[in-house]
Design a protein around this motif. Structure first.
Motif, PDB file in Angstrom:
ATOM      1  N   LEU A  93       0.864  -1.181   0.000  1.00 13.56           N
ATOM      2  CA  LEU A  93       0.000   0.000   0.000  1.00 13.56           C
ATOM      3  C   LEU A  93       0.900   1.230   0.000  1.00 13.56           C
ATOM      4  O   LEU A  93       1.755   1.375   0.884  1.00 13.56           O
ATOM      5  CB  LEU A  93      -0.853  -0.045   1.273  1.00 13.56           C
ATOM      6  N   VAL A  94       0.747   2.092  -0.983  1.00 13.67           N
ATOM      7  CA  VAL A  94       1.548   3.316  -1.071  1.00 13.67           C
ATOM      8  C   VAL A  94       0.618   4.495  -0.804  1.00 13.67           C
ATOM      9  O   VAL A  94      -0.239   4.810  -1.637  1.00 13.67           O
ATOM     10  CB  VAL A  94       2.217   3.461  -2.452  1.00 13.67           C
ATOM     11  N   ILE A  95       0.781   5.124   0.345  1.00 10.42           N
ATOM     12  CA  ILE A  95      -0.088   6.244   0.721  1.00 10.42           C
ATOM     13  C   ILE A  95       0.619   7.553   0.370  1.00 10.42           C
ATOM     14  O   ILE A  95       1.704   7.835   0.878  1.00 10.42           O
ATOM     15  CB  ILE A  95      -0.414   6.228   2.229  1.00 10.42           C
ATOM     16  N   GLY A  96      -0.002   8.352  -0.512  1.00 12.15           N
ATOM     17  CA  GLY A  96       0.611   9.611  -0.947  1.00 12.15           C
ATOM     18  C   GLY A  96       1.492   9.369  -2.155  1.00 12.15           C
ATOM     19  O   GLY A  96       2.655   8.998  -2.016  1.00 12.15           O
ATOM     20  N   VAL A  97       0.942   9.554  -3.347  1.00 12.13           N
ATOM     21  CA  VAL A  97       1.723   9.277  -4.554  1.00 12.13           C
ATOM     22  C   VAL A  97       2.084  10.582  -5.259  1.00 12.13           C
ATOM     23  O   VAL A  97       1.810  10.789  -6.433  1.00 12.13           O
ATOM     24  CB  VAL A  97       1.014   8.259  -5.482  1.00 12.13           C
ATOM     25  N   GLY A  98       2.735  11.466  -4.487  1.00 11.94           N
ATOM     26  CA  GLY A  98       3.275  12.721  -5.023  1.00 11.94           C
ATOM     27  C   GLY A  98       4.711  12.522  -5.449  1.00 11.94           C
ATOM     28  O   GLY A  98       5.055  11.517  -6.091  1.00 11.94           O
ATOM     29  N   GLY A  99       5.584  13.460  -5.063  1.00 14.00           N
ATOM     30  CA  GLY A  99       6.989  13.410  -5.472  1.00 14.00           C
ATOM     31  C   GLY A  99       7.647  12.081  -5.133  1.00 14.00           C
ATOM     32  O   GLY A  99       8.176  11.386  -6.001  1.00 14.00           O
ATOM     33  N   LEU A 100       7.652  11.698  -3.870  1.00 17.58           N
ATOM     34  CA  LEU A 100       8.279  10.426  -3.472  1.00 17.58           C
ATOM     35  C   LEU A 100       7.434   9.232  -3.917  1.00 17.58           C
ATOM     36  O   LEU A 100       7.956   8.230  -4.420  1.00 17.58           O
ATOM     37  CB  LEU A 100       8.482  10.368  -1.949  1.00 17.58           C
ATOM     38  N   GLY A 101       6.121   9.341  -3.714  1.00 15.99           N
ATOM     39  CA  GLY A 101       5.245   8.186  -3.920  1.00 15.99           C
ATOM     40  C   GLY A 101       5.185   7.709  -5.361  1.00 15.99           C
ATOM     41  O   GLY A 101       5.115   6.505  -5.614  1.00 15.99           O
ATOM     42  N   HIS A 102       5.237   8.644  -6.337  1.00 16.31           N
ATOM     43  CA  HIS A 102       5.124   8.184  -7.733  1.00 16.31           C
ATOM     44  C   HIS A 102       6.405   7.467  -8.160  1.00 16.31           C
ATOM     45  O   HIS A 102       6.381   6.643  -9.064  1.00 16.31           O
ATOM     46  CB  HIS A 102       4.734   9.329  -8.685  1.00 16.31           C
ATOM     47  N   VAL A 103       7.514   7.750  -7.471  1.00 17.74           N
ATOM     48  CA  VAL A 103       8.741   6.987  -7.744  1.00 17.74           C
ATOM     49  C   VAL A 103       8.699   5.655  -6.991  1.00 17.74           C
ATOM     50  O   VAL A 103       9.129   4.622  -7.510  1.00 17.74           O
ATOM     51  CB  VAL A 103      10.002   7.798  -7.382  1.00 17.74           C
ATOM     52  N   ALA A 104       8.139   5.672  -5.773  1.00 13.37           N
ATOM     53  CA  ALA A 104       8.014   4.427  -4.996  1.00 13.37           C
ATOM     54  C   ALA A 104       7.248   3.366  -5.786  1.00 13.37           C
ATOM     55  O   ALA A 104       7.643   2.194  -5.815  1.00 13.37           O
ATOM     56  CB  ALA A 104       7.301   4.704  -3.673  1.00 13.37           C
ATOM     57  N   VAL A 105       6.165   3.777  -6.444  1.00 13.88           N
ATOM     58  CA  VAL A 105       5.374   2.836  -7.246  1.00 13.88           C
ATOM     59  C   VAL A 105       6.266   2.194  -8.321  1.00 13.88           C
ATOM     60  O   VAL A 105       6.238   0.974  -8.538  1.00 13.88           O
ATOM     61  CB  VAL A 105       4.163   3.560  -7.887  1.00 13.88           C
ATOM     62  N   GLN A 106       7.108   3.020  -8.950  1.00 11.78           N
ATOM     63  CA  GLN A 106       7.972   2.489 -10.023  1.00 11.78           C
ATOM     64  C   GLN A 106       9.058   1.563  -9.476  1.00 11.78           C
ATOM     65  O   GLN A 106       9.408   0.565 -10.110  1.00 11.78           O
ATOM     66  CB  GLN A 106       8.622   3.649 -10.776  1.00 11.78           C
ATOM     67  N   ILE A 107       9.598   1.899  -8.292  1.00  9.27           N
ATOM     68  CA  ILE A 107      10.634   1.034  -7.704  1.00  9.27           C
ATOM     69  C   ILE A 107      10.018  -0.302  -7.294  1.00  9.27           C
ATOM     70  O   ILE A 107      10.626  -1.364  -7.505  1.00  9.27           O
ATOM     71  CB  ILE A 107      11.322   1.736  -6.508  1.00  9.27           C
ATOM     72  N   LEU A 108       8.813  -0.249  -6.744  1.00 12.87           N
ATOM     73  CA  LEU A 108       8.128  -1.510  -6.407  1.00 12.87           C
ATOM     74  C   LEU A 108       7.930  -2.341  -7.670  1.00 12.87           C
ATOM     75  O   LEU A 108       8.162  -3.551  -7.684  1.00 12.87           O
ATOM     76  CB  LEU A 108       6.765  -1.220  -5.763  1.00 12.87           C
ATOM     77  N   ARG A 109       7.490  -1.698  -8.743  1.00 11.81           N
ATOM     78  CA  ARG A 109       7.234  -2.395 -10.013  1.00 11.81           C
ATOM     79  C   ARG A 109       8.542  -3.015 -10.543  1.00 11.81           C
ATOM     80  O   ARG A 109       8.562  -4.143 -11.029  1.00 11.81           O
ATOM     81  CB  ARG A 109       6.632  -1.387 -11.011  1.00 11.81           C
TER      82      ARG A 109
END
Ligand code: NAD
Ligand code: ZN
Ligand code: ZN
Length: 348
Positions: free
Chosen positions: A176-192
């Motif tokens: 679960l990624v809460i807050g997909v702004g500056g950090l979060g939109h990169v977190a989604v890609q690193i998880l992927r």
């Protein structure tokens, strides 16, 4: 040169300052891009600062080495003209934590363990030039410094949080990624790019959720519907990993209620939320047995190197809005208003 400075607590201005002098072991970096982090917004609002002003802001820095201080050996791979990103944890390099590769929580920084950070202590990178100890740059090859600057924090910090929860990110896991702004939109890609976990993105803004899906989120949820949906998706157990890039009371409440037994809650955002974990015999609701909480700071040099490697192979890319350096204060206001899509980067 021009610099975006916190001239006094709560006052951000573009001013003229001398090009920094470098000493032994330093390099002078000609800034190619300086990212704006929500932490800069926090710093710009603090009535009392834990560091002296005036101060040049900017802890997401990439550029080109313009000069070497004495004792910096170009044979070590950093010479004039080398394109670099700056590691923001200016740790000691020799303490127990540093020796163990945990240089983001260097012992020389005391119990709170926040090493010196450019732009939040020493002068940072929202300027034409910045002084950096040579030990704290990482080469970026032919990456564009404007796109590479946000890797220093918006990339590295999620990388650190994700690596610290690796055992809760298997192919049967839900993240679960809460807050997909500056950090979060990169977190989604690193998880992927680095895990096979199912990725559930949460935000309070629809446009952020659309970007998260574009970057690889499997499911996107508005915050107020997230708890019920996540429990529904996981047969009532919750998310194995929760990455919280908001850190508000509502986001930490969601994380506490949504984390699975033995799950990993990684708290990155700093909006004042206080996770409620009660040590009582009754089971009650909320925090389940076995779940762990880490308040995670920045990342190690190794995390930054790993982040740069993913970007060089095209597996992650930051959505960037470019602004001239002189528009720094205006860009900061846009970030505070929630209007920046991805990361704002100042280009001197
Ligand atoms: P940002 O403004 O770019 O993104 C924050 C996102 O969170 C936005 O998309 C916003 O809509 C969303 N959001 C806000 N409240 C929410 C809620 N209750 N539920 C769901 N989503 C919510 O900010 P950023 O630069 O990505 O930084 C995020 C946070 O992390 C900030 O508090 C920042 O200071 C902090 N930070 C911490 C570290 C660290 O090392 N611990 C490093 C960098 C940034
Ligand atoms: Zn930051
Ligand atoms: Zn150290």
């Amino acid at each position: 040169m021009k610099a975006v400075r916190l001239v006094a607590p709560t006052v951000v201005e573009v001013t003229d300052v001398p090009v920094p002098e470098i000493g032994p072991g330093d390099v002078l970096v000609r800034v190619g891009g300086a990212g704006l982090c929500h932490s800069d917004v926090h710093a710009a609002h603090m009535p009392e600062l834990p560091f002296p002003t005036p101060l040049t802001l900017g802890h997401e820095i990439a550029g080109t080495v313009a000069a070497l201080g004495s004792g910096v050996d170009p044979a070590a791979g950093i010479g004039e003209g080398t394109a670099v990103v700056v590691h923001l944890c200016w740790s000691c390099g020799v303490c127990r934590a540093c020796a163990a590769g945990e240089d983001n929580v260097c012992e020389a920084a005391g119990r709170m363990a926040q090493p010196l950070c450019p732009g939040l202590g020493p002068d940072g990178g929202m300027a034409e030039y910045v002084r950096v100890p040579a030990r704290h740059v990482v080469p970026i090859g032919d990456l564009d410094p404007v796109l590479a600057a946000p890797l220093a924090d918006a990339g590295m910090t999620p990388m650190h949080a994700i690596r610290s929860a690796q055992d809760r990110l298997g192919s049967d896991a839900t993240a679960l990624v809460i807050g997909v702004g500056g950090l979060g939109h990169v977190a989604v890609q690193i998880l992927r790019a680095t895990t096979a976990a199912r990725i559930v993105a949460v935000d309070v803004r629809e446009d952020r959720l659309e970007a998260a899906v574009r970057h690889g989120a499997d499911i996107a949820l508005l915050a107020d519907e997230a708890l019920e949906a996540v429990l529904g998706l996981t047969a009532g157990r919750g998310a194995d990993t929760v990455l919280d890039f908001a850190g508000s009371q509502s986001s930490v409440d969601l994380a506490v209620e949504a984390v699975a037994p033995n799950g990993a809650y990684r708290l990155v955002g700093i909006l004042g939320g206080a996770p409620r974990i009660v040590a009582a015999p009754s089971l009650g609701t909320g925090w389940p047995w076995g779940a762990s909480l880490r308040r995670t700071y920045g990342g190690t040099r190794s995390d930054l190197i790993a982040t740069v490697a993913l970007a060089q192979r095209g597996r992650i890319s930051v959505d960037v809005e470019r602004y001239p350096l002189t528009e720094g204060p205006a860009a900061l206001a846009r970030l505070e208003a929630g209007e920046v899509a991805g990361r704002a980067v100042l280009v001197p």
